[in-house]
Design a protein around this motif. Structure first.
Motif, mmCIF file in Angstrom:
data_model
loop_
_atom_site.group_PDB
_atom_site.id
_atom_site.type_symbol
_atom_site.label_atom_id
_atom_site.label_comp_id
_atom_site.label_asym_id
_atom_site.label_seq_id
_atom_site.Cartn_x
_atom_site.Cartn_y
_atom_site.Cartn_z
ATOM 1 N N VAL A 28 0.828 -1.201 0.000
ATOM 2 C CA VAL A 28 0.000 0.000 0.000
ATOM 3 C C VAL A 28 0.865 1.255 0.000
ATOM 4 N N VAL A 42 0.414 5.474 0.740
ATOM 5 C CA VAL A 42 -0.516 6.395 1.411
ATOM 6 C C VAL A 42 -0.122 7.832 1.100
ATOM 7 N N GLU A 99 -1.414 11.385 2.044
ATOM 8 C CA GLU A 99 -2.309 12.069 2.976
ATOM 9 C C GLU A 99 -1.540 13.231 3.608
ATOM 10 N N ARG A 126 -2.180 10.331 8.603
ATOM 11 C CA ARG A 126 -1.328 9.480 7.771
ATOM 12 C C ARG A 126 -0.677 8.383 8.616
ATOM 13 N N LEU A 159 -3.225 5.762 9.557
ATOM 14 C CA LEU A 159 -3.509 4.862 8.432
ATOM 15 C C LEU A 159 -2.392 3.830 8.278
ATOM 16 N N ILE A 160 -1.162 4.290 8.378
ATOM 17 C CA ILE A 160 -0.021 3.380 8.230
ATOM 18 C C ILE A 160 -0.060 2.292 9.302
ATOM 19 N N PHE A 186 -2.961 -0.212 8.543
ATOM 20 C CA PHE A 186 -2.695 -1.154 7.453
ATOM 21 C C PHE A 186 -1.638 -2.189 7.857
ATOM 22 N N VAL A 197 3.128 -1.169 4.023
ATOM 23 C CA VAL A 197 3.088 0.210 3.533
ATOM 24 C C VAL A 197 4.457 0.532 2.934
ATOM 25 N N ARG A 235 4.790 6.527 1.468
ATOM 26 C CA ARG A 235 4.009 7.416 2.340
ATOM 27 C C ARG A 235 4.481 8.840 2.096
ATOM 28 N N LEU A 271 -3.525 4.737 -1.831
ATOM 29 C CA LEU A 271 -4.606 5.440 -1.145
ATOM 30 C C LEU A 271 -4.331 6.937 -1.276
ATOM 31 N N ASP A 285 -5.528 11.050 -1.081
ATOM 32 C CA ASP A 285 -6.385 12.154 -0.654
ATOM 33 C C ASP A 285 -6.489 13.131 -1.821
ATOM 34 N N VAL A 344 -9.385 -1.641 0.711
ATOM 35 C CA VAL A 344 -8.055 -1.830 0.126
ATOM 36 C C VAL A 344 -7.899 -3.267 -0.367
#
Length: 226
Positions: A9, A11, A13, A19, A22-23, A26, A33, A36, A56, A58, A126
């Motif tokens: 993934v 991210v 954000e 952020r 979220l990390i 996941f 991840v 980022r 992912l 934003d 996801v």
């Protein structure tokens, strides 16, 4: 790079605490991840090397050091064009239909609203996007949905021209663009779209586009028309 079997993934954000949350979420769910960032440029640079399964994204990216606001849809468009194997999942506070349509036109595989999605739902989203599914916000999908067999049957009843129009709707084209592409009047396009609403049993263009994508209907390119 050797595959670990874990969903990879990225991210994008801008809010640091969100952020990092979220990390952690996941990674706690067994995902990896691999990218980022809080801005478009930094995220794109990481994606060139990291190659996640799902990005992912934003839509609105603010910076504490600048008054400029980044547009996450730039990332979605670039991934669609340059890295089609990386699927984009938009996570935003925008709930307007216009923004949903913009996201799917840019190439998003899914769209979720921050204001009404739980952690479990986001992890599931996801996973689903990584499996190749398409996700529309529940508030834009009117139940009950017909079974896949019924949808496929409805698609088979479409005329060739209706399928062409449906393909352009799935690509995010408006009626004027479709008319120019197919060399027909905008009024004719509107008639075809009305028939598609009736035959497919959908209530808006997002549902129509998602149904076309789920059934594997080819989505034409929308490069500049001569």
């Amino acid at each position: 790079m050797e595959s670990t079997g874990r969903i990879r993934v990225g991210v994008l954000e801008d809010q640091q605490i969100f952020r990092e949350t979220l990390i952690s979420m996941f990674e706690g769910a067994g995902m990896q991840v691999v990218a980022r960032a809080s801005n478009v440029q930094g995220f794109l640079a990481q994606l060139e090397v990291a190659k996640p399964d799902v990005a992912l994204v934003d839509m609105r990216l603010e910076s504490p050091d600048s008054e400029e606001v980044g547009d996450g849809l730039q990332v979605v468009e670039l991934l669609r064009d340059r890295h089609p194997d990386i699927r984009s999942l938009v996570l935003t506070s925008y709930r307007e239909m216009e923004m949903v349509e913009r996201a799917f036109k840019a190439g998003a595989a899914g769209y979720l609203c921050k204001l009404n999605v739980s952690c479990a739902e986001l992890v599931s989203a996801v996973e689903r996007v990584a499996r190749g599914e398409w996700l529309v916000p529940p508030e834009f999908v009117s139940p009950p949905k017909p079974a896949r067999e019924e949808r496929t049957s409805a698609l088979m009843r479409l005329t060739l021209r209706e399928r062409e129009v449906l393909g352009y709707v799935a690509a995010g084209a408006d009626n004027l663009q479709i008319a120019a592409r197919l060399d027909i009047t905008e009024r004719t396009v509107k008639a075809h779209v009305s028939n598609l609403y009736r035959k497919l049993g959908v209530n808006n263009r997002v549902e129509m586009a998602m149904l076309a994508l789920q059934l594997g209907l080819p989505r034409p390119e929308l490069a500049a028309h001569p």
